[in-house]
Design a protein around this motif. Sequence first.
Motif, PDB file in Angstrom:
ATOM      1  N   ASP A   1      -0.048   6.034 -20.748  1.00  7.52           N
ATOM      2  CA  ASP A   1       1.303   5.521 -20.939  1.00  7.52           C
ATOM      3  C   ASP A   1       1.683   5.703 -22.401  1.00  7.52           C
ATOM      4  O   ASP A   1       1.082   5.117 -23.285  1.00  7.52           O
ATOM      5  CB  ASP A   1       1.351   4.050 -20.530  1.00  7.52           C
ATOM      6  CG  ASP A   1       2.729   3.447 -20.728  1.00  7.52           C
ATOM      7  OD1 ASP A   1       3.725   4.200 -20.691  1.00  7.52           O
ATOM      8  OD2 ASP A   1       2.810   2.231 -20.900  1.00  7.52           O
ATOM      9  N   CYS A   2       2.696   6.555 -22.641  1.00  8.38           N
ATOM     10  CA  CYS A   2       3.140   6.827 -24.011  1.00  8.38           C
ATOM     11  C   CYS A   2       4.373   6.018 -24.376  1.00  8.38           C
ATOM     12  O   CYS A   2       5.021   6.289 -25.379  1.00  8.38           O
ATOM     13  CB  CYS A   2       3.436   8.309 -24.189  1.00  8.38           C
ATOM     14  SG  CYS A   2       1.957   9.320 -24.113  1.00  8.38           S
ATOM     15  N   GLY A   3       4.723   5.026 -23.548  1.00  3.26           N
ATOM     16  CA  GLY A   3       5.895   4.211 -23.814  1.00  3.26           C
ATOM     17  C   GLY A   3       5.691   3.297 -25.001  1.00  3.26           C
ATOM     18  O   GLY A   3       4.582   3.115 -25.504  1.00  3.26           O
ATOM     19  N   ARG A   4       6.774   2.693 -25.426  1.00  5.83           N
ATOM     20  CA  ARG A   4       6.732   1.787 -26.566  1.00  5.83           C
ATOM     21  C   ARG A   4       5.821   0.603 -26.252  1.00  5.83           C
ATOM     22  O   ARG A   4       5.972  -0.053 -25.232  1.00  5.83           O
ATOM     23  CB  ARG A   4       8.132   1.303 -26.888  1.00  5.83           C
ATOM     24  CG  ARG A   4       8.215   0.515 -28.173  1.00  5.83           C
ATOM     25  CD  ARG A   4       9.613   0.268 -28.539  1.00  5.83           C
ATOM     26  NE  ARG A   4      10.159   1.547 -29.010  1.00  5.83           N
ATOM     27  CZ  ARG A   4      11.274   1.657 -29.701  1.00  5.83           C
ATOM     28  NH1 ARG A   4      11.976   0.599 -29.971  1.00  5.83           N
ATOM     29  NH2 ARG A   4      11.699   2.819 -30.116  1.00  5.83           N
ATOM     30  N   GLY A   5       4.885   0.362 -27.123  1.00  3.90           N
ATOM     31  CA  GLY A   5       3.963  -0.741 -26.950  1.00  3.90           C
ATOM     32  C   GLY A   5       2.777  -0.410 -26.063  1.00  3.90           C
ATOM     33  O   GLY A   5       1.858  -1.218 -25.910  1.00  3.90           O
ATOM     34  N   GLY A   6       2.755   0.756 -25.478  1.00  7.01           N
ATOM     35  CA  GLY A   6       1.648   1.166 -24.613  1.00  7.01           C
ATOM     36  C   GLY A   6       0.478   1.674 -25.432  1.00  7.01           C
ATOM     37  O   GLY A   6       0.587   1.956 -26.627  1.00  7.01           O
ATOM     38  N   GLY A   7      -0.656   1.824 -24.786  1.00  8.17           N
ATOM     39  CA  GLY A   7      -1.858   2.283 -25.471  1.00  8.17           C
ATOM     40  C   GLY A   7      -1.757   3.718 -25.952  1.00  8.17           C
ATOM     41  O   GLY A   7      -2.418   4.109 -26.906  1.00  8.17           O
ATOM     42  N   GLY A   8      -0.948   4.515 -25.300  1.00  6.15           N
ATOM     43  CA  GLY A   8      -0.822   5.912 -25.684  1.00  6.15           C
ATOM     44  C   GLY A   8       0.352   6.190 -26.603  1.00  6.15           C
ATOM     45  O   GLY A   8       0.706   7.355 -26.815  1.00  6.15           O
ATOM     46  N   GLU A   9       0.967   5.150 -27.155  1.00  2.00           N
ATOM     47  CA  GLU A   9       2.143   5.343 -28.002  1.00  2.00           C
ATOM     48  C   GLU A   9       1.901   6.298 -29.167  1.00  2.00           C
ATOM     49  O   GLU A   9       2.759   7.138 -29.455  1.00  2.00           O
ATOM     50  CB  GLU A   9       2.643   3.998 -28.537  1.00  2.00           C
ATOM     51  CG  GLU A   9       3.927   4.104 -29.324  1.00  2.00           C
ATOM     52  CD  GLU A   9       4.460   2.758 -29.785  1.00  2.00           C
ATOM     53  OE1 GLU A   9       5.522   2.737 -30.414  1.00  2.00           O
ATOM     54  OE2 GLU A   9       3.820   1.723 -29.508  1.00  2.00           O
ATOM     55  N   PRO A  10       0.743   6.283 -29.818  1.00  2.00           N
ATOM     56  CA  PRO A  10       0.519   7.241 -30.910  1.00  2.00           C
ATOM     57  C   PRO A  10       0.476   8.701 -30.432  1.00  2.00           C
ATOM     58  O   PRO A  10       0.638   9.620 -31.222  1.00  2.00           O
ATOM     59  CB  PRO A  10      -0.836   6.835 -31.495  1.00  2.00           C
ATOM     60  CG  PRO A  10      -1.053   5.429 -31.057  1.00  2.00           C
ATOM     61  CD  PRO A  10      -0.326   5.282 -29.764  1.00  2.00           C
ATOM     62  N   LEU A  11       0.278   8.905 -29.138  1.00  5.86           N
ATOM     63  CA  LEU A  11       0.213  10.258 -28.597  1.00  5.86           C
ATOM     64  C   LEU A  11       1.581  10.824 -28.222  1.00  5.86           C
ATOM     65  O   LEU A  11       1.665  11.953 -27.733  1.00  5.86           O
ATOM     66  CB  LEU A  11      -0.694  10.279 -27.362  1.00  5.86           C
ATOM     67  CG  LEU A  11      -2.154   9.911 -27.595  1.00  5.86           C
ATOM     68  CD1 LEU A  11      -2.893   9.858 -26.280  1.00  5.86           C
ATOM     69  CD2 LEU A  11      -2.800  10.898 -28.556  1.00  5.86           C
ATOM     70  N   TYR A  12       2.623  10.054 -28.447  1.00  4.96           N
ATOM     71  CA  TYR A  12       3.959  10.490 -28.049  1.00  4.96           C
ATOM     72  C   TYR A  12       4.334  11.855 -28.622  1.00  4.96           C
ATOM     73  O   TYR A  12       4.781  12.722 -27.878  1.00  4.96           O
ATOM     74  CB  TYR A  12       5.004   9.432 -28.428  1.00  4.96           C
ATOM     75  CG  TYR A  12       6.406   9.871 -28.135  1.00  4.96           C
ATOM     76  CD1 TYR A  12       6.880   9.905 -26.829  1.00  4.96           C
ATOM     77  CD2 TYR A  12       7.246  10.284 -29.158  1.00  4.96           C
ATOM     78  CE1 TYR A  12       8.165  10.334 -26.545  1.00  4.96           C
ATOM     79  CE2 TYR A  12       8.532  10.710 -28.887  1.00  4.96           C
ATOM     80  CZ  TYR A  12       8.982  10.724 -27.584  1.00  4.96           C
ATOM     81  OH  TYR A  12      10.246  11.158 -27.312  1.00  4.96           O
ATOM     82  N   PRO A  13       4.155  12.113 -29.925  1.00  6.96           N
ATOM     83  CA  PRO A  13       4.515  13.451 -30.443  1.00  6.96           C
ATOM     84  C   PRO A  13       3.732  14.575 -29.758  1.00  6.96           C
ATOM     85  O   PRO A  13       4.284  15.640 -29.478  1.00  6.96           O
ATOM     86  CB  PRO A  13       4.186  13.378 -31.938  1.00  6.96           C
ATOM     87  CG  PRO A  13       4.222  11.921 -32.256  1.00  6.96           C
ATOM     88  CD  PRO A  13       3.747  11.218 -31.009  1.00  6.96           C
ATOM     89  N   LEU A  14       2.467  14.319 -29.477  1.00  2.00           N
ATOM     90  CA  LEU A  14       1.655  15.337 -28.805  1.00  2.00           C
ATOM     91  C   LEU A  14       2.149  15.590 -27.382  1.00  2.00           C
ATOM     92  O   LEU A  14       2.282  16.743 -26.964  1.00  2.00           O
ATOM     93  CB  LEU A  14       0.183  14.906 -28.777  1.00  2.00           C
ATOM     94  CG  LEU A  14      -0.756  15.839 -28.014  1.00  2.00           C
ATOM     95  CD1 LEU A  14      -0.837  17.189 -28.707  1.00  2.00           C
ATOM     96  CD2 LEU A  14      -2.122  15.198 -27.872  1.00  2.00           C
ATOM     97  N   THR A  15       2.430  14.524 -26.649  1.00  2.00           N
ATOM     98  CA  THR A  15       2.902  14.713 -25.272  1.00  2.00           C
ATOM     99  C   THR A  15       4.260  15.389 -25.233  1.00  2.00           C
ATOM    100  O   THR A  15       4.518  16.211 -24.346  1.00  2.00           O
ATOM    101  CB  THR A  15       2.969  13.372 -24.509  1.00  2.00           C
ATOM    102  OG1 THR A  15       3.830  12.477 -25.202  1.00  2.00           O
ATOM    103  CG2 THR A  15       1.598  12.751 -24.358  1.00  2.00           C
ATOM    104  N   LEU A  16       5.122  15.097 -26.197  1.00  2.00           N
ATOM    105  CA  LEU A  16       6.420  15.764 -26.261  1.00  2.00           C
ATOM    106  C   LEU A  16       6.239  17.255 -26.547  1.00  2.00           C
ATOM    107  O   LEU A  16       6.874  18.107 -25.915  1.00  2.00           O
ATOM    108  CB  LEU A  16       7.298  15.115 -27.334  1.00  2.00           C
ATOM    109  CG  LEU A  16       8.705  15.683 -27.466  1.00  2.00           C
ATOM    110  CD1 LEU A  16       9.504  15.431 -26.192  1.00  2.00           C
ATOM    111  CD2 LEU A  16       9.408  15.083 -28.666  1.00  2.00           C
ATOM    112  N   THR A  17       5.353  17.592 -27.474  1.00  2.00           N
ATOM    113  CA  THR A  17       5.080  18.993 -27.795  1.00  2.00           C
ATOM    114  C   THR A  17       4.489  19.728 -26.598  1.00  2.00           C
ATOM    115  O   THR A  17       4.890  20.861 -26.295  1.00  2.00           O
ATOM    116  CB  THR A  17       4.121  19.076 -29.003  1.00  2.00           C
ATOM    117  OG1 THR A  17       4.704  18.365 -30.100  1.00  2.00           O
ATOM    118  CG2 THR A  17       3.851  20.509 -29.400  1.00  2.00           C
TER     119      THR A  17
END
Length: 178
Positions: A1-17
Amino acid sequence: DCGRGGGGEPLYPLTLTVAFAWLSVFSFALSAAVTRWGTLLNLPPSVMGVYVIAVGAQVPDTLQAVAVARRGLGSMAVASAVGSQVINVLVGLGLPWLLSSSAGREVAIKGRSELIDAIWLMYAAVLAYLAVLIAPTAPSWCSRGHARLGRAQGKLLIGCYAGLVALHAVRAQMSADW
């Protein structure tokens, strides 16, 4: 989960790329396949691009517009449909052409006569859009009423689109310079 406050939030730029990379790969594969289908069917790339790829690209926008319109926000649905086309033209064509010309590279357009035909057909489609959708809703603009667009207008627009597809395909078949 890359949503705000989720455990994967720091991975958001990577998942977007990664999402953009997948989109690029599938777009390239789709355009190659459609170009090949056009060659096999003896249709020019302009016909395949205008009617096959463009229709496929609009399916998500159509579903979104239907969902919004069912909630009673027809103006938002129409604005989204028109706005997405403006973005596609300005960003999808304008940005690559700007970058190419800024780098000193010439932007070559193959099949110029078909492109001119497609532009005239798009102009006819815009006139049909204005006649079928905008003109009947004009009385509701001042009265704060809701515009009603029924099945008749929908069938007329689909008929206009089918006619434009047929006309463009026939003209492209008759043209020998592609």
